[in-house]
Each structure stands twice: as structure tokens, then as C-alpha cells.
Enzyme design. Structure first.
Site, PDB file in Angstrom:
ATOM      1  N   ARG A 113       0.824  -1.260   0.058  1.00  0.00           N
ATOM      2  CA  ARG A 113       0.227  -0.101   0.013  1.00  0.00           C
ATOM      3  C   ARG A 113       0.806   1.042   0.147  1.00  0.00           C
ATOM      4  O   ARG A 113       1.729   1.251   0.921  1.00  0.00           O
ATOM      5  CB  ARG A 113      -0.739   0.006   1.245  1.00  0.00           C
ATOM      6  CG  ARG A 113      -1.699   1.243   1.163  1.00  0.00           C
ATOM      7  CD  ARG A 113      -2.563   1.304   2.301  1.00  0.00           C
ATOM      8  NE  ARG A 113      -3.443   2.407   2.416  1.00  0.00           N
ATOM      9  CZ  ARG A 113      -3.594   3.329   3.574  1.00  0.00           C
ATOM     10  NH1 ARG A 113      -2.806   3.155   4.549  1.00  0.00           N
ATOM     11  NH2 ARG A 113      -3.645   4.518   3.372  1.00  0.00           N
ATOM     12  N   HIS A 157      -3.039  10.910   0.657  1.00  0.00           N
ATOM     13  CA  HIS A 157      -2.458  10.761   2.253  1.00  0.00           C
ATOM     14  C   HIS A 157      -1.915  12.106   2.712  1.00  0.00           C
ATOM     15  O   HIS A 157      -0.811  12.158   3.156  1.00  0.00           O
ATOM     16  CB  HIS A 157      -1.548   9.605   2.112  1.00  0.00           C
ATOM     17  CG  HIS A 157      -1.411   8.792   3.471  1.00  0.00           C
ATOM     18  ND1 HIS A 157      -1.488   7.584   3.708  1.00  0.00           N
ATOM     19  CD2 HIS A 157      -1.041   9.319   4.659  1.00  0.00           C
ATOM     20  CE1 HIS A 157      -0.939   7.201   5.091  1.00  0.00           C
ATOM     21  NE2 HIS A 157      -0.926   8.462   5.664  1.00  0.00           N
TER      22      HIS A 157
HETATM   23  C1  PNW Z   1      -1.778   7.132  10.794  1.00  0.00           C
HETATM   24  N1  PNW Z   1      -3.420   9.903  16.542  1.00  0.00           N
HETATM   25  O1  PNW Z   1      -1.759   8.353  11.288  1.00  0.00           O
HETATM   26  C2  PNW Z   1      -1.397   7.426   9.386  1.00  0.00           C
HETATM   27  O2  PNW Z   1      -2.192   7.223   8.328  1.00  0.00           O
HETATM   28  C3  PNW Z   1       0.092   7.290   9.374  1.00  0.00           C
HETATM   29  O3  PNW Z   1       0.576   8.109   8.158  1.00  0.00           O
HETATM   30  C4  PNW Z   1       0.978   7.407  10.507  1.00  0.00           C
HETATM   31  O4  PNW Z   1       2.317   7.433  10.105  1.00  0.00           O
HETATM   32  C5  PNW Z   1       0.516   6.327  11.370  1.00  0.00           C
HETATM   33  O5  PNW Z   1      -1.007   6.339  11.454  1.00  0.00           O
HETATM   34  C6  PNW Z   1       1.106   6.388  12.655  1.00  0.00           C
HETATM   35  O6  PNW Z   1       0.668   7.443  13.237  1.00  0.00           O
HETATM   36  C7  PNW Z   1      -2.203   8.581  12.728  1.00  0.00           C
HETATM   37  O7  PNW Z   1      -2.842  10.669  16.942  1.00  0.00           O
HETATM   38  C8  PNW Z   1      -1.803   9.711  13.235  1.00  0.00           C
HETATM   39  O8  PNW Z   1      -4.458   9.296  17.197  1.00  0.00           O
HETATM   40  C9  PNW Z   1      -1.858  10.150  14.595  1.00  0.00           C
HETATM   41  C10 PNW Z   1      -2.943   9.465  15.120  1.00  0.00           C
HETATM   42  C11 PNW Z   1      -3.773   8.556  14.526  1.00  0.00           C
HETATM   43  C12 PNW Z   1      -3.099   8.090  13.440  1.00  0.00           C
END
Ligand code: PNW
Length: 482
Positions: A113, A157
Site C-alpha cells: 500500500r 495521504h
Molecule cells: C496514521 N493519532 O496516522 C497515518 O495514516 C500514518 O501516516 C501514520 O504514520 C500512522 O498512522 C502512525 O501514526 C495517525 O494521533 C496519526 O491518534 C495520529 C493518530 C492516529 C493515526
């Protein structure tokens, strides 16, 4: 004790004895190297994969005509990202994609992905195409296919072209996204069979335009934020229609969404029903709107005068039929039934709740099961992919160069146990994309949080497989829990 009747006690002793007798055989069989019992296997056609995103890995921010995205602007604004980190170089996957495809091949994954940087292909967000940007994605896709790996492509994204006036505050951005999605489908659907329109609505809307933690870093009032969310789901719907119109027939279309996952505190009928209700009502601006083609009363009542302004036909576009739902799953929210008007309440996590290396990443592996079950029970979704699951960990390199991330393996093993439960109960789990292939630019946390199966030394850009990569390869090889 006195309430347990003798008969019940006797019965439980009898069944324990029966288990003991039956249990002896599989233990011997396992020792003799017999195949693993079905109880630990995944469905035969399960697509195992890894996930990444363009701004987090590509680098080459100013190369071959790429236009800036809102994340370039944001990360270059002092104070916005940890230690002033930017995606200028990231993992340099723009130049090292062949090496990265070999990492995927060594894991034995069937799918990858990846996301497209919109402003690499359309530097101004619309209008003139940048052929060199498009060529890069053609090279990556061809390299994947030559190595037997299917590309699963996310079109957005979070790296919105900076040039689009007003960003997601403008309805024109939704239309521009539709045009871009149709263009990409036309060019790629000869080789790409699965498209995700958009990744995680709440992160680029609420975090970007409400809390200001993500690009573009605004803190708008509720009514304007609601409009941004509306433009997000509208873009998704326009994207679905454009991909259908321009992609080859049979192209599978969905999205990658991080709905809040509501887990019943105890698995009883009343708590299960409460969690399901919470799932529908508390995800109402996004997945509920997409799958029902409307904003439900729970959302409209909660927003009152701040509800989004919806034009004729919008909700039908937003509810355009999709082929599958992708879920990014990391953390649980626990729900219990109660006597409030809503009929449920979300329980605050105790401060001792276990977490991984990111502050927000609390560990409740059963969220993977309930994410799938709530979604499918509510909306009869025919196919579900886990489009992200994984964790940050405090990876350390041993003196002889190994990264022994047993905590990441613990996180993954436990989550996959619950995905296996969902699949074995007949929920239509089609694939799993682990976040992430590589340590990368973790948004506002910069390079301080590592999510990869491969350790990246950000000085040399050298990639080293962690212990978790070895573990994941073995799980894929067996197509069963390890
Ligand atoms: C996802 N939160 O992001 C994204 O799709 C990715 O790009 C990212 O690197 C990955 O999860 C890990 O963080 C998030 O704060 C970022 O709850 C922050 C949160 C959740 C998902």
C-alpha cells in the site's frame, strides 16, 4: 461457591477431563511437525502487505518538477514539527525504491500500500501534468509487479498541493481531487486494481483545521471545521465516481479510514449493542456518512447551527457505492451500556493503561476484531482490508547491529490474534497492511517515532531489518499466527 451446583461443577470437571484427553494428541502432532491446527490459520487468499505514504518516505521534495504540498510548508514553519524535521529527504525512497521493493520481496508480501504525491503529478493541484512525476510512479509500480507484488494505491495521504486556494476550506478542492483521481485511474488502472481515495479523514480535517497539530495548522471555529470535513467526504465521493468512470472495469475502489473503534467493556449482548451504536454515532461525520449517504441525526443534533452546509446531490455523491472498506486500526475505546439518553458511554482510559512509544498509542489488541465486526455488522460491508496497523517502539541498535523489537512483535502478535478471530468467524477480512515498511517521517513527531519493520539510519539512509521483519516473514510463510 455455594451458588455453583454440584451438577455444574461435575460437568465442568467432565469437560476438563475430555479436553485433557483430546488435547494430548495435538501436542504430540505439533512436536512431530504436523501442520498447524486451522484455529491459528488465516483465509487462503489473505493479502499480506506493508503500507507507506508518499510524504513520509519519498524525499526528493524539489526534484523533477514536484510542487510543494501543505506538509512542505508546515514542516518548514518553525515550531510545527519535532526538532524542525521535514520530509525533504525522508527515506529517499524516490531514489531507493528498488531497494525498498527488495525489502518487500524478502518479507514475502503479496501487496504494497503506497500513496501518490498529488503535487508530484500536478504541481499546481490541477491543470498541467508533470510527466516526470507520473513517470516515477510508473517505475515503482512496474518494479513491484516485476517482483510479484500488487500495488494498492492511496490517492490522498494528506500531502495536499499547496497551490490549491483555500485548501480543504474550498469546495473546489473536492472537485480538483475528483479530476486528479480520474486522471490517475486512467493512467494506472491497467496495472493497479485497488485504489483508496483518501486516508483518514479526521487527521487532515480535525487535526489540520481544528486543532492545528497537522498541516495546514489552523484552528477554525466549529462551523468552518464542519465544512472542511464535508469537503473531505465530498472529495471521496467525487473520487469514487471519477475512478469508476475512468478506470478499467473491475477496478476495486475504497478508502482507508481510521474510524474510532468502540470495544464493549464486557462481551455481553447489552455492551455489544452499546459499542455498535457508539460506532455508528461517534463516527458519523465520516464512515457513517460514506456508507449511509447521509448525516445522521446524532451528528446534526450535536452540531446544531454549526452543521455543514450541504448542496443538493452532495449526500448521494458521498454515498457512492464502494467495493471495500480499508481500516487503519491502532487503539481501542471502551464502551459500556448505560441509562443515559444515548444508551452508552465511552470510558476514560486509566492513566496506567499500557501504551507504545507514541503518547496516543494505547494497546488494546481486541480493537482489531471489533473494528471489523462493528463495521460489518452495521453496514454489511462485503470486503475489509486492514490498511494500517502497527506501532512505534523505542528501537535500539545492539553493538553488533541488531534491532530486537520484541515489544513490536508483542503488539503485532496480539492484534493479529484478534484479526484471526474475525476471519475465523466469517467476517470478510481480505488483507492486512502493516504500518510500516520503514521508519519514516512521522508527521508532527518528525523522525522521533519509529514504526518500521526496517530500521532506517537517517544519517546514512541505510535500512536494516528488525527482528519484527523476521517474525512477519514467518507469519506470512505459514499464513498462520506465530
Ligand atoms: C496514521 N493519532 O496516522 C497515518 O495514516 C500514518 O501516516 C501514520 O504514520 C500512522 O498512522 C502512525 O501514526 C495517525 O494521533 C496519526 O491518534 C495520529 C493518530 C492516529 C493515526
Amino acid at each position: 461457591m455455594s451458588n455453583i451446583t454440584r451438577r455444574e461443577l461435575a460437568q465442568s470437571l467432565v469437560s476438563a477431563a475430555a479436553l485433557g484427553a483430546a488435547g494430548a494428541a495435538p501436542i504430540r502432532a505439533a512436536a512431530e511437525g504436523a501442520p498447524k491446527p486451522k484455529a491459528r490459520s488465516f483465509p487462503d487468499n489473505m493479502v499480506w502487505g506493508c503500507a507507506t505514504a508518499s510524504y513520509q518516505i519519498e524525499g526528493a521534495a524539489n526534484e523533477d518538477g514536484r510542487g510543494p504540498s501543505v506538509w512542505d510548508t508546515f514542516s518548514h514553519t518553525p515550531g510545527k514539527v519535532f526538532q524542525g524535521d521535514t520530509g525533504d529527504v525522508a527515506c529517499d525512497s524516490y531514489h531507493r525504491y528498488k531497494e525498498d521493493v527488495q525489502l518487500l520481496k524478502n518479507l514475502g508480501v503479496k501487496g504494497y500500500r503506497m500513496s501518490i504525491s498529488w503535487s508530484r503529478v500536478f504541481p499546481s493541484g490541477k491543470g498541467k501534468v508533470n510527466q516526470k512525476g507520473l513517470d516515477y510512479y510508473n517505475r515503482v509500480i512496474d518494479e513491484l509487479l516485476a517482483n510479484g507484488i500488487q500495488p494498492y494505491v492511496t490517492l490522498f495521504h494528506w500531502d495536499l498541493p499547496q497551490a490549491l486556494p483555500g485548501g480543504w476550506q474550498s469546495r473546489d478542492t473536492s472537485k480538483a481531487f475528483g479530476d486528479y483521481a480520474g486522471f490517475m485511474a486512467k493512467r494506472l488502472s491497467d496495472r493497479v486494481h485497488h485504489f483508496f481515495t483518501i486516508n483518514e479523514f479526521v487527521c487532515f480535517t480535525d487535526l489540520g483545521y481544528g486543532q492545528g497539530k497537522f498541516a495546514p495548522g489552523l484552528q477554525l471555529p466549529q462551523n468552518e471545521l464542519a465544512q472542511v470535513r464535508h469537503h473531505g467526504v465530498l472529495a471521496h465521493g467525487l473520487g469514487v465516481q471519477a475512478i469508476r468512470a475512468n478506470g478499467r472495469s473491475g477496478t476495486q475502489i475504497g478508502l482507508a479510514e481510521n474510524s474510532n473503534v468502540y470495544v464493549p467493556v464486557v462481551e455481553t449482548a447489552e455492551h455489544i449493542a452499546a459499542a455498535q451504536r457508539a460506532h455508528r454515532e461517534l463516527n458519523s461525520p465520516f464512515i457513517t456518512a460514506v456508507l449511509e449517504g447521509k448525516y445522521i441525526d446524532a451528528y446534526l443534533n450535536a452540531m446544531g447551527p454549526n452543521a455543514p452546509k450541504v448542496e443538493n446531490g452532495d449526500m448521494q455523491i458521498i454515498g457512492s457505492p464502494i467495493d471495500f472498506v480499508g481500516l487503519n486500526v491502532y487503539t481501542p475505546q471502551y464502551v459500556r451500556a448505560d441509562s443515559s439518553t444515548a444508551g452508552y458511554s465511552v470510558i476514560k482510559q486509566p492513566t496506567s493503561f499500557p501504551r507504545m512509544a507514541s503518547e496516543w498509542l494505547s494497546i488494546g489488541p481486541e480493537c482489531l476484531y471489533w473494528a471489523v465486526r462493528n463495521l460489518v455488522d452495521l453496514w454489511k460491508v462485503p470486503a475489509v482490508y486492514i490498511t494500517e496497523n502497527g506501532c512505534s517502539a523505542d528501537d535500539a541498535v545492539t553493538p553488533d547491529g541488531r534491532i530486537e523489537d520484541t515489544d513490536r512483535i508483542m503488539y503485532l502478535r496480539n492484534h493479529l490474534t484478534h484479526l484471526q478471530r474475525a476471519a475465523s468467524e466469517g467476517y470478510p477480512v481480505k488483507g492486512y497492511f502493516l504500518w510500516s515498511l520503514l521508519d519514516n517521517f512521522e508527521w508532527a513527531d518528525g523522525y522521533s517515532k519509529r514504526f518500521g519493520l526496517h530500521y532506517v539510519d537517517f544519517k546514512t539512509l541505510k535500512r536494516t531489518p528488525k527482528l519484527s521483519a523476521e517474525w512477519y516473514r514467518e507469519l506470512i510463510r505459514r499464513n498462520a499466527l506465530v
